[in-house]
Motif scaffolding. Structure first.
Motif, short mmCIF file in Angstrom:
data_model
loop_
_atom_site.label_atom_id
_atom_site.label_comp_id
_atom_site.label_asym_id
_atom_site.label_seq_id
_atom_site.Cartn_x
_atom_site.Cartn_y
_atom_site.Cartn_z
N ASP A 26 -0.57 79.55 -26.67
CA ASP A 26 -0.79 78.10 -26.81
C ASP A 26 0.30 77.31 -26.10
OD1 ASP A 26 -3.04 78.61 -28.33
OD2 ASP A 26 -2.05 78.22 -30.25
N TYR A 27 1.55 77.73 -26.27
CA TYR A 27 2.66 77.01 -25.66
C TYR A 27 2.65 77.17 -24.14
CZ TYR A 27 4.17 76.86 -30.53
OH TYR A 27 4.22 76.67 -31.89
N ALA A 28 2.25 78.34 -23.66
CA ALA A 28 2.13 78.54 -22.21
C ALA A 28 1.03 77.65 -21.65
CB ALA A 28 1.85 80.01 -21.91
N PHE A 29 -0.05 77.46 -22.41
CA PHE A 29 -1.14 76.60 -21.99
C PHE A 29 -0.66 75.14 -21.90
CE2 PHE A 29 -5.02 74.08 -22.83
CZ PHE A 29 -5.77 74.49 -21.74
N ILE A 30 0.12 74.71 -22.88
CA ILE A 30 0.68 73.34 -22.85
C ILE A 30 1.56 73.18 -21.62
CG2 ILE A 30 2.28 71.77 -24.01
CD1 ILE A 30 1.22 72.93 -26.68
N ASN A 31 2.37 74.18 -21.35
CA ASN A 31 3.25 74.14 -20.19
C ASN A 31 2.43 74.10 -18.90
OD1 ASN A 31 5.28 74.44 -18.33
ND2 ASN A 31 6.30 76.11 -19.39
N ALA A 32 1.35 74.89 -18.82
CA ALA A 32 0.50 74.90 -17.63
C ALA A 32 -0.17 73.55 -17.41
CB ALA A 32 -0.54 76.00 -17.75
N LEU A 33 -0.65 72.93 -18.48
CA LEU A 33 -1.24 71.59 -18.36
C LEU A 33 -0.21 70.60 -17.81
CD1 LEU A 33 -3.37 71.22 -21.62
CD2 LEU A 33 -4.20 71.50 -19.28
N GLY A 34 1.01 70.73 -18.28
CA GLY A 34 2.08 69.85 -17.79
C GLY A 34 2.37 70.08 -16.33
N THR A 35 2.39 71.35 -15.92
CA THR A 35 2.64 71.67 -14.52
C THR A 35 1.55 71.10 -13.62
OG1 THR A 35 3.77 73.70 -15.16
CG2 THR A 35 3.00 73.57 -12.89
N ILE A 36 0.30 71.24 -14.05
CA ILE A 36 -0.81 70.72 -13.26
C ILE A 36 -0.76 69.19 -13.18
CG2 ILE A 36 -3.33 70.48 -13.21
CD1 ILE A 36 -3.39 73.36 -14.46
N SER A 37 -0.51 68.55 -14.30
CA SER A 37 -0.43 67.08 -14.32
C SER A 37 0.69 66.58 -13.42
CB SER A 37 -0.19 66.58 -15.74
OG SER A 37 -1.26 66.92 -16.58
N ALA A 38 1.86 67.20 -13.53
CA ALA A 38 3.00 66.77 -12.71
C ALA A 38 2.72 67.03 -11.23
CB ALA A 38 4.26 67.50 -13.15
N ALA A 39 2.06 68.14 -10.91
CA ALA A 39 1.75 68.44 -9.52
C ALA A 39 0.78 67.43 -8.93
CB ALA A 39 1.18 69.85 -9.41
N ILE A 40 -0.22 67.04 -9.71
CA ILE A 40 -1.17 66.03 -9.24
C ILE A 40 -0.45 64.71 -9.01
CG2 ILE A 40 -3.17 64.62 -9.89
CD1 ILE A 40 -4.26 67.14 -11.34
N GLY A 41 0.42 64.36 -9.93
CA GLY A 41 1.17 63.11 -9.79
C GLY A 41 2.13 63.11 -8.61
N LEU A 86 1.12 60.39 -14.55
CA LEU A 86 0.83 61.83 -14.56
C LEU A 86 2.10 62.65 -14.46
CD1 LEU A 86 -2.35 62.00 -12.28
CD2 LEU A 86 -2.21 62.66 -14.69
N ASP A 87 3.02 62.18 -13.65
CA ASP A 87 4.29 62.88 -13.48
C ASP A 87 5.09 62.89 -14.79
OD1 ASP A 87 6.11 64.31 -11.90
OD2 ASP A 87 7.26 62.50 -11.45
N VAL A 88 5.17 61.74 -15.44
CA VAL A 88 5.92 61.65 -16.70
C VAL A 88 5.25 62.47 -17.80
CG1 VAL A 88 6.62 60.06 -18.53
CG2 VAL A 88 6.96 59.42 -16.15
N VAL A 89 3.94 62.33 -17.93
CA VAL A 89 3.22 63.09 -18.97
C VAL A 89 3.33 64.58 -18.68
CG1 VAL A 89 0.92 63.59 -19.89
CG2 VAL A 89 1.66 61.23 -19.60
N GLY A 90 3.19 64.97 -17.41
CA GLY A 90 3.31 66.38 -17.04
C GLY A 90 4.67 66.94 -17.39
N ASN A 91 5.72 66.20 -17.08
CA ASN A 91 7.07 66.66 -17.41
C ASN A 91 7.28 66.76 -18.92
OD1 ASN A 91 7.86 66.97 -14.75
ND2 ASN A 91 8.69 64.91 -14.60
#
Length: 80
Positions: A9-24, A39-44
């Motif tokens: 679950d925590y790895a999934f949260i981290n992956a969502l953050g990585t994707i969001s930050a990358a898009i931003g 997106l960058d702030v939420v991803g981080n």
């Protein structure tokens, strides 16, 4: 919830953050700057949350303790 399930679950949260930050942070994606910054702030924040929760369930400090033991052994062989 088991430790393995939590880790996933925590790895999934981290992956969502990585994707969001990358898009931003991708310059070729045409989004308003305000949305990209969001997106960058939420991803981080998601990355930090996932990493923090993952560290919280770690089963010890093997990654930190092992190098310390090795360096203590190495320094004693160096002499006075």
């Amino acid at each position: 919830m088991g430790g393995q399930t939590q880790a996933v679950d925590y790895a999934f949260i981290n992956a969502l953050g990585t994707i969001s930050a990358a898009i931003g942070a991708t310059p070729s994606i045409t989004l308003p700057e305000e949305i990209k910054n969001g997106l960058d702030v939420v991803g981080n924040a998601l990355q930090a949350t996932g990493n923090g929760l993952d560290a919280n369930i770690s089963e010890g400090l093997d990654a930190v303790v092992a190098p310390c033991k090795a360096s203590a052994t190495d320094s004693s062989s160096m002499g006075p």
